[in-house]
Design a protein around this motif. Sequence first.
Motif, PDB file in Angstrom:
ATOM      1  N   LYS A   1       0.831  -1.212   0.000  1.00 16.32           N
ATOM      2  CA  LYS A   1       0.000   0.000   0.000  1.00 16.32           C
ATOM      3  C   LYS A   1       0.864   1.259   0.000  1.00 16.32           C
ATOM      4  CE  LYS A   1      -3.886   2.135   2.377  1.00 16.32           C
ATOM      5  NZ  LYS A   1      -4.818   2.048   3.483  1.00 16.32           N
ATOM      6  N   SER A   2       1.881   1.297   0.829  1.00 16.61           N
ATOM      7  CA  SER A   2       2.791   2.446   0.877  1.00 16.61           C
ATOM      8  C   SER A   2       3.629   2.535  -0.389  1.00 16.61           C
ATOM      9  CB  SER A   2       3.730   2.340   2.075  1.00 16.61           C
ATOM     10  OG  SER A   2       3.011   2.332   3.272  1.00 16.61           O
ATOM     11  N   CYS A   3       4.044   1.397  -0.902  1.00 17.07           N
ATOM     12  CA  CYS A   3       4.903   1.381  -2.086  1.00 17.07           C
ATOM     13  C   CYS A   3       4.167   1.893  -3.323  1.00 17.07           C
ATOM     14  CB  CYS A   3       5.456  -0.017  -2.313  1.00 17.07           C
ATOM     15  SG  CYS A   3       6.814  -0.022  -3.478  1.00 17.07           S
ATOM     16  N   ARG A   4       2.868   1.689  -3.366  1.00 21.42           N
ATOM     17  CA  ARG A   4       2.086   2.167  -4.518  1.00 21.42           C
ATOM     18  C   ARG A   4       2.123   3.693  -4.645  1.00 21.42           C
ATOM     19  NH1 ARG A   4      -0.266  -2.153  -6.696  1.00 21.42           N
ATOM     20  NH2 ARG A   4      -0.968  -3.794  -5.315  1.00 21.42           N
ATOM     21  N   ASN A   5       2.435   4.399  -3.563  1.00 21.15           N
ATOM     22  CA  ASN A   5       2.604   5.854  -3.652  1.00 21.15           C
ATOM     23  C   ASN A   5       3.764   6.201  -4.581  1.00 21.15           C
ATOM     24  OD1 ASN A   5       0.530   6.224  -1.801  1.00 21.15           O
ATOM     25  ND2 ASN A   5       1.941   6.238  -0.055  1.00 21.15           N
ATOM     26  N   SER A   6       4.791   5.368  -4.595  1.00 20.48           N
ATOM     27  CA  SER A   6       5.952   5.589  -5.457  1.00 20.48           C
ATOM     28  C   SER A   6       5.852   4.845  -6.782  1.00 20.48           C
ATOM     29  CB  SER A   6       7.225   5.132  -4.738  1.00 20.48           C
ATOM     30  OG  SER A   6       7.425   5.880  -3.563  1.00 20.48           O
ATOM     31  N   TYR A   7       5.139   3.701  -6.768  1.00 24.58           N
ATOM     32  CA  TYR A   7       5.021   2.847  -7.951  1.00 24.58           C
ATOM     33  C   TYR A   7       3.550   2.476  -8.160  1.00 24.58           C
ATOM     34  CZ  TYR A   7      10.040   2.383  -7.237  1.00 24.58           C
ATOM     35  OH  TYR A   7      11.370   2.651  -7.067  1.00 24.58           O
ATOM     36  N   PRO A   8       2.768   3.338  -8.803  1.00 26.59           N
ATOM     37  CA  PRO A   8       1.324   3.073  -8.969  1.00 26.59           C
ATOM     38  C   PRO A   8       1.013   1.782  -9.723  1.00 26.59           C
ATOM     39  CG  PRO A   8       1.869   5.322  -9.626  1.00 26.59           C
ATOM     40  CD  PRO A   8       3.159   4.626  -9.346  1.00 26.59           C
ATOM     41  N   ASN A   9       1.927   1.315 -10.589  1.00 25.86           N
ATOM     42  CA  ASN A   9       1.693   0.096 -11.366  1.00 25.86           C
ATOM     43  C   ASN A   9       2.278  -1.152 -10.704  1.00 25.86           C
ATOM     44  OD1 ASN A   9       0.319   1.424 -13.472  1.00 25.86           O
ATOM     45  ND2 ASN A   9       2.275   2.086 -14.326  1.00 25.86           N
ATOM     46  N   LEU A  10       2.637  -1.054  -9.445  1.00 22.72           N
ATOM     47  CA  LEU A  10       3.199  -2.181  -8.700  1.00 22.72           C
ATOM     48  C   LEU A  10       2.248  -3.368  -8.766  1.00 22.72           C
ATOM     49  CD1 LEU A  10       5.584  -2.743  -6.634  1.00 22.72           C
ATOM     50  CD2 LEU A  10       3.880  -2.310  -4.867  1.00 22.72           C
ATOM     51  N   ASN A  11       2.812  -4.563  -9.011  1.00 19.70           N
ATOM     52  CA  ASN A  11       1.954  -5.754  -8.978  1.00 19.70           C
ATOM     53  C   ASN A  11       2.403  -6.689  -7.860  1.00 19.70           C
ATOM     54  OD1 ASN A  11       3.910  -7.636  -9.918  1.00 19.70           O
ATOM     55  ND2 ASN A  11       3.356  -7.295 -12.043  1.00 19.70           N
ATOM     56  N   ARG A  12       1.655  -7.748  -7.627  1.00 19.61           N
ATOM     57  CA  ARG A  12       1.914  -8.640  -6.499  1.00 19.61           C
ATOM     58  C   ARG A  12       3.203  -9.447  -6.648  1.00 19.61           C
ATOM     59  NH1 ARG A  12      -0.894  -6.866  -2.321  1.00 19.61           N
ATOM     60  NH2 ARG A  12      -0.441  -8.820  -1.312  1.00 19.61           N
ATOM     61  N   ASN A  13       3.807  -9.437  -7.811  1.00 15.11           N
ATOM     62  CA  ASN A  13       5.070 -10.145  -8.021  1.00 15.11           C
ATOM     63  C   ASN A  13       6.273  -9.262  -7.708  1.00 15.11           C
ATOM     64  OD1 ASN A  13       3.619 -12.375  -8.852  1.00 15.11           O
ATOM     65  ND2 ASN A  13       3.736 -11.824 -11.005  1.00 15.11           N
ATOM     66  N   GLN A  14       6.001  -8.064  -7.233  1.00 13.63           N
ATOM     67  CA  GLN A  14       7.053  -7.114  -6.892  1.00 13.63           C
ATOM     68  C   GLN A  14       6.917  -6.714  -5.427  1.00 13.63           C
ATOM     69  OE1 GLN A  14       5.615  -4.430  -9.976  1.00 13.63           O
ATOM     70  NE2 GLN A  14       7.633  -4.505 -10.939  1.00 13.63           N
ATOM     71  N   VAL A  15       8.036  -6.418  -4.798  1.00 17.80           N
ATOM     72  CA  VAL A  15       8.048  -5.893  -3.438  1.00 17.80           C
ATOM     73  C   VAL A  15       8.973  -4.687  -3.394  1.00 17.80           C
ATOM     74  CG1 VAL A  15       7.477  -8.062  -2.277  1.00 17.80           C
ATOM     75  CG2 VAL A  15       9.868  -7.489  -2.688  1.00 17.80           C
ATOM     76  N   CYS A  16       8.823  -3.895  -2.347  1.00 15.19           N
ATOM     77  CA  CYS A  16       9.658  -2.715  -2.165  1.00 15.19           C
ATOM     78  C   CYS A  16      10.369  -2.800  -0.828  1.00 15.19           C
ATOM     79  CB  CYS A  16       8.805  -1.452  -2.181  1.00 15.19           C
ATOM     80  SG  CYS A  16       8.071  -1.095  -3.766  1.00 15.19           S
ATOM     81  N   ALA A  17      11.545  -2.190  -0.780  1.00 14.99           N
ATOM     82  CA  ALA A  17      12.298  -2.098   0.465  1.00 14.99           C
ATOM     83  C   ALA A  17      13.088  -0.796   0.440  1.00 14.99           C
ATOM     84  CB  ALA A  17      13.226  -3.301   0.632  1.00 14.99           C
TER      85      ALA A  17
END
Length: 163
Positions: free
Chosen positions: A83-99
């Motif tokens: 949810k937080s990562c989508r602020n930086s990456y709106p097209n984020l999908n479930r096969n990706q994670v952020c750190a």
Amino acid sequence: MNAEDYILHPDYDNERLYNDIAIVRLQRVAPYTNYIRPICLPPLDIDNPELTNLKLAVAGWGRNGRYKSNIKQSTVVNLVPQKSCRNSYPNLNRNQVCAAGYSGEDTCKGDSGGPLMMNYNDKYYLSGVVSGKRADAPCGTSVPSLYTNVYRYLPWIRSVIRN
């Protein structure tokens, strides 16, 4: 060690960095030394709200600030919730994670393809693969880096390594 072959994921999308994962086959078996060890495939999906802020290790030969390093660097980063990562990456999908790190710790140009590692019971697990970062966000900024979630690709990995 030289590579014999590499297998890109068949649905790799360079624009959105979807399916940003590949398998490299070595020409021969790598020796085990104090510096070369196998890493385990992940037993769990780190994309879980209960694991928010999970500490993960990253390593690579990418840039250290403005300068390219010829010495492997490593640091610890924290898992960022989808949810937080989508602020930086709106097209984020479930096969990706952020750190992201807290004090400028980050992956940088040249680290792509490197490991995002979880240490559990004194074993390291390959939870992610360094994928990239927004072009407008330099290394070490508050914008998290993007990783391929290895757990989501276990069936594909197993099918490739069996052949």
